[in-house]
Design a protein around this motif. Structure first.
Motif, short mmCIF file in Angstrom:
data_model
loop_
_atom_site.label_atom_id
_atom_site.label_comp_id
_atom_site.label_asym_id
_atom_site.label_seq_id
_atom_site.Cartn_x
_atom_site.Cartn_y
_atom_site.Cartn_z
N GLY A 72 -27.76 10.18 13.41
CA GLY A 72 -28.27 10.86 12.23
C GLY A 72 -27.43 10.52 11.01
N LYS A 73 -27.81 11.11 9.90
CA LYS A 73 -27.10 10.86 8.64
C LYS A 73 -26.20 12.04 8.32
CE LYS A 73 -27.77 9.05 4.04
NZ LYS A 73 -28.72 8.45 3.10
N TRP A 74 -24.97 11.74 7.93
CA TRP A 74 -23.95 12.74 7.63
C TRP A 74 -23.40 12.50 6.23
CZ3 TRP A 74 -22.97 16.38 11.37
CH2 TRP A 74 -23.49 16.11 12.64
N GLU A 75 -23.23 13.58 5.48
CA GLU A 75 -22.72 13.49 4.11
C GLU A 75 -21.41 14.25 4.02
OE1 GLU A 75 -25.23 13.70 0.23
OE2 GLU A 75 -24.79 15.76 0.86
N ALA A 76 -20.45 13.68 3.31
CA ALA A 76 -19.15 14.34 3.15
C ALA A 76 -19.35 15.72 2.56
CB ALA A 76 -18.24 13.51 2.27
N ALA A 77 -18.66 16.70 3.15
CA ALA A 77 -18.78 18.08 2.68
C ALA A 77 -18.23 18.23 1.27
CB ALA A 77 -18.05 19.03 3.64
N GLU A 78 -17.22 17.42 0.93
CA GLU A 78 -16.62 17.43 -0.41
C GLU A 78 -16.36 16.00 -0.83
OE1 GLU A 78 -12.97 19.57 -0.48
OE2 GLU A 78 -13.81 21.33 0.49
N GLU A 79 -16.29 15.79 -2.11
CA GLU A 79 -15.87 14.48 -2.59
C GLU A 79 -14.39 14.32 -2.31
OE1 GLU A 79 -16.90 13.85 -6.66
OE2 GLU A 79 -19.05 13.95 -6.26
N THR A 80 -14.00 13.14 -1.88
CA THR A 80 -12.60 12.84 -1.63
C THR A 80 -12.12 11.93 -2.76
OG1 THR A 80 -13.00 12.97 0.74
CG2 THR A 80 -10.98 11.87 0.04
N SER A 81 -11.19 12.41 -3.53
CA SER A 81 -10.68 11.68 -4.70
C SER A 81 -11.82 11.25 -5.61
CB SER A 81 -9.88 10.45 -4.25
OG SER A 81 -8.80 10.83 -3.45
N GLY A 82 -12.84 12.12 -5.73
CA GLY A 82 -13.96 11.83 -6.61
C GLY A 82 -14.97 10.86 -6.03
N ILE A 83 -14.83 10.51 -4.76
CA ILE A 83 -15.72 9.53 -4.13
C ILE A 83 -16.58 10.25 -3.09
CG2 ILE A 83 -15.84 7.44 -2.71
CD1 ILE A 83 -13.14 6.64 -3.94
N ARG A 84 -17.88 9.96 -3.08
CA ARG A 84 -18.83 10.56 -2.15
C ARG A 84 -19.07 9.61 -0.99
NH1 ARG A 84 -19.91 15.69 -1.66
NH2 ARG A 84 -22.07 16.23 -1.49
N PHE A 85 -18.93 10.10 0.26
CA PHE A 85 -19.10 9.30 1.46
C PHE A 85 -20.33 9.76 2.25
CE2 PHE A 85 -14.51 9.01 0.87
CZ PHE A 85 -14.27 7.67 1.09
N THR A 86 -21.02 8.83 2.88
CA THR A 86 -22.04 9.15 3.87
C THR A 86 -21.87 8.21 5.06
OG1 THR A 86 -23.69 7.64 2.94
CG2 THR A 86 -23.77 9.94 2.19
N PHE A 87 -22.24 8.69 6.22
CA PHE A 87 -22.31 7.88 7.43
C PHE A 87 -23.69 8.07 8.02
CE2 PHE A 87 -17.69 7.84 7.42
CZ PHE A 87 -17.38 6.63 8.02
N GLU A 88 -24.29 6.99 8.49
CA GLU A 88 -25.52 7.11 9.27
C GLU A 88 -25.31 6.37 10.58
OE1 GLU A 88 -30.34 6.62 9.17
OE2 GLU A 88 -29.20 6.01 7.41
N PHE A 89 -25.36 7.13 11.67
CA PHE A 89 -25.20 6.58 13.01
C PHE A 89 -26.58 6.40 13.61
CE2 PHE A 89 -21.34 8.94 12.10
CZ PHE A 89 -20.35 8.06 12.48
N LYS A 90 -26.89 5.21 14.06
CA LYS A 90 -28.20 4.92 14.65
C LYS A 90 -28.07 4.87 16.17
CE LYS A 90 -29.59 2.67 10.46
NZ LYS A 90 -30.15 1.52 9.81
N SER A 91 -29.17 5.15 16.84
CA SER A 91 -29.15 5.23 18.30
C SER A 91 -28.87 3.89 18.97
CB SER A 91 -30.47 5.81 18.83
OG SER A 91 -31.55 4.98 18.45
N ASN A 92 -29.03 2.78 18.22
CA ASN A 92 -28.79 1.45 18.80
C ASN A 92 -27.35 0.97 18.61
OD1 ASN A 92 -28.70 0.85 16.07
ND2 ASN A 92 -30.33 -0.66 16.11
N GLY A 93 -26.45 1.87 18.13
CA GLY A 93 -25.04 1.52 17.97
C GLY A 93 -24.70 0.94 16.60
#
Length: 115
Positions: free
Chosen positions: A32-53
């Motif tokens: 699924g897609k995950w979004e950083a709960a807070e900005e880290t040093s003013g930078i916004r992070f997201t991760f998307e993990f797919k079922s195929n690795g």
């Protein structure tokens, strides 16, 4: 009950329990897609993990692609390529419902699942 019937009942029970345990272990799934709960040093992070690795990491509108592989129930390795160089990191994680904490190189980042 003969020996063959007992064996079939045993194997059926093992298969049934395996299916139930696999369904219940979804709590550690990263897909699924995950979004950083807070900005880290003013930078916004997201991760998307797919079922195929495969994974996509978003940093301020830039997408970095890579792969991930589960090591155990609380650790995965992440491999990305940037500027022609490959980098592999071991990442510890804790998931609780829609919250995910990733610990990369000693730094913990909190994420929330994107609906």
């Amino acid at each position: 009950m003969c020996k063959q019937q007992k064996r079939q009942v045993f194997l059926g029970t093992v298969i049934f329990l395996s299916v139930i345990l696999a369904a219940c272990s979804g709590g550690t799934s990263l897909v699924g897609k995950w979004e950083a709960a807070e900005e880290t040093s003013g930078i916004r992070f997201t991760f998307e993990f797919k079922s195929n690795g495969e994974l996509e990491m978003g940093v301020e509108g830039v997408t970095i692609t890579g792969t991930y592989e589960m090591v155990d129930a609380n650790t995965f390795t992440m491999s990305i390529e940037m500027l022609g160089q490959s980098q592999t990191e071991s990442v510890d994680f804790v998931r609780s419902g829609n919250s995910l904490t990733l610990t990369i190189a000693g730094d913990a980042l909190d994420f929330t699942k994107v609906p």
